[in-house]
Design an enzyme around this catalytic site. Structure first.
Site, mmCIF file in Angstrom:
data_model
loop_
_atom_site.group_PDB
_atom_site.id
_atom_site.type_symbol
_atom_site.label_atom_id
_atom_site.label_comp_id
_atom_site.label_asym_id
_atom_site.label_seq_id
_atom_site.Cartn_x
_atom_site.Cartn_y
_atom_site.Cartn_z
ATOM 1 C CG LEU A 1 -4.210 5.189 -0.515
ATOM 2 C CD1 LEU A 1 -5.608 5.711 -0.797
ATOM 3 C CD2 LEU A 1 -4.119 4.683 0.922
ATOM 4 C CG ASP A 2 -0.996 -1.362 -0.314
ATOM 5 O OD1 ASP A 2 -0.022 -1.012 -1.006
ATOM 6 O OD2 ASP A 2 -0.889 -1.729 0.872
ATOM 7 N N PRO A 3 -3.894 -1.396 -3.707
ATOM 8 C CG PRO A 3 -3.349 -2.722 -5.560
ATOM 9 C CD PRO A 3 -2.783 -2.185 -4.272
#
EC number: 5.4.99.25
Length: 297
Positions: free
Chosen positions: A43-45
């Site tokens: 998951l992206d930040p």
């Protein structure tokens, strides 16, 4: 709590915004007292939600769990493009979008349902010439990625809001592994001629595992616990084959069995209920996908 002490398992984490998936792994290493920790599906930040974390022997499952279907809730902002196709990038272009009708939005979304050829986001983790695409993109290099076939089972508009010349569209997505939600936002914007990017992303499901059983990291720090043991994780995620004592002994030693007539990967369970391996039928014999409890353990 040591993950080794319980034989490993999986933890469903509700990832907060602002952390990388690797940050979550680092935190879980400290919480569970083991270095053997990994995750299924980055998951992206800026994204939040379900991150499946494997502890000890359950790390062997992660590659298979990463390949399962996923669900998301997201917000697409129409009328603006960014360098990263999400809210973390620099604004590239702004176009008034309030003239776009709800019906037009609905048609643009519907056109992306089913099996589609999707060009991944330029800031994806796909490797180009040995380098991650996102690294090249952030260095200012032009990244061209080939389209990939993905499956969108659900792409539904939940709400539409018009604010300051933009149109924010809340959506729900059920999709195959390898789908980029940022790319869906980009493509809806392209179809409507005003551009678009993702402003919010929350993963609600990875395969069988959903938000209803996800723990915040702070709760895990206060009371370390597994969401599912190694055996539970296998039996929830894969069909079950019950082995005879002789078959169990063969499986522990890596010997092939007669096929079971089960499609895809399945969990091979010993008479005591413990999962010894994940197997897959071949034409004549089984093949081991992952041996979880070898005879040498």
């Amino acid at each position: 709590m040591s993950g080794a002490g319980v034989g490993g398992g999986i933890v469903i984490v509700d990832k907060p915004a602002g952390m990388t998936s690797h940050d979550v792994v680092g935190r879980c290493r400290r919480i569970f007292g083991t270095r053997k920790v990994g995750h299924a599906g980055t998951l992206d930040p800026m994204a939040t939600g379900v991150l499946v974390v494997g502890i000890d022997r359950a790390t062997k499952l992660l590659g298979l769990l990463t390949a399962t279907d996923k669900s998301y809730e997201a917000t697409i902002r129409l009328g603006q493009t960014t360098t990263t196709e999400d809210a973390e990038g620099d604004v590239v272009e702004t176009t008034p979008a309030t003239g776009i009708t709800d019906e037009q939005i609905g048609h643009a979304v519907a056109a992306l349902r089913g099996e589609i050829d999707q060009v991944p986001s330029a800031v994806s983790a796909i490797k180009v010439g040995g380098q991650r695409a996102y690294k090249l993109a952030r260095e200012g290099q032009t990244v061209e990625l080939a389209a990939r076939r993905v499956r969108i089972d659900r792409f539904e508009v939940l709400a539409i809001r018009r604010v300051d010349g933009f149109v924010d569209v809340d959506v729900a997505v059920d999709c195959s592994s390898g789908t980029y939600i940022r790319a869906l936002a980009r493509d809806v914007g392209v179809t409507l001629g005003v551009g678009g990017h993702l402003t919010l992303l929350r993963r609600t499901r990875v395969g069988r595992f959903g938000l209803d059983e996800a723990y915040p990291l702070d709760a895990l720090a206060d009371e370390p616990r597994l969401s599912h043991s190694l055996d539970e994780a296998c039996l929830l995620s894969f069909p079950r084959r019950d082995l005879t004592p002789a078959e169990a002994e063969s499986t522990r030693h890596g010997r092939a069995l007669a096929p079971a007539g089960i499609d895809g990967v399945y969990a091979a369970a010993a008479p005591d209920g413990s999962v010894l391996a994940l197997l897959e039928d071949g034409p004549q014999r089984t093949k081991s996908v992952v041996v979880l409890r070898p005879a040498t353990l």
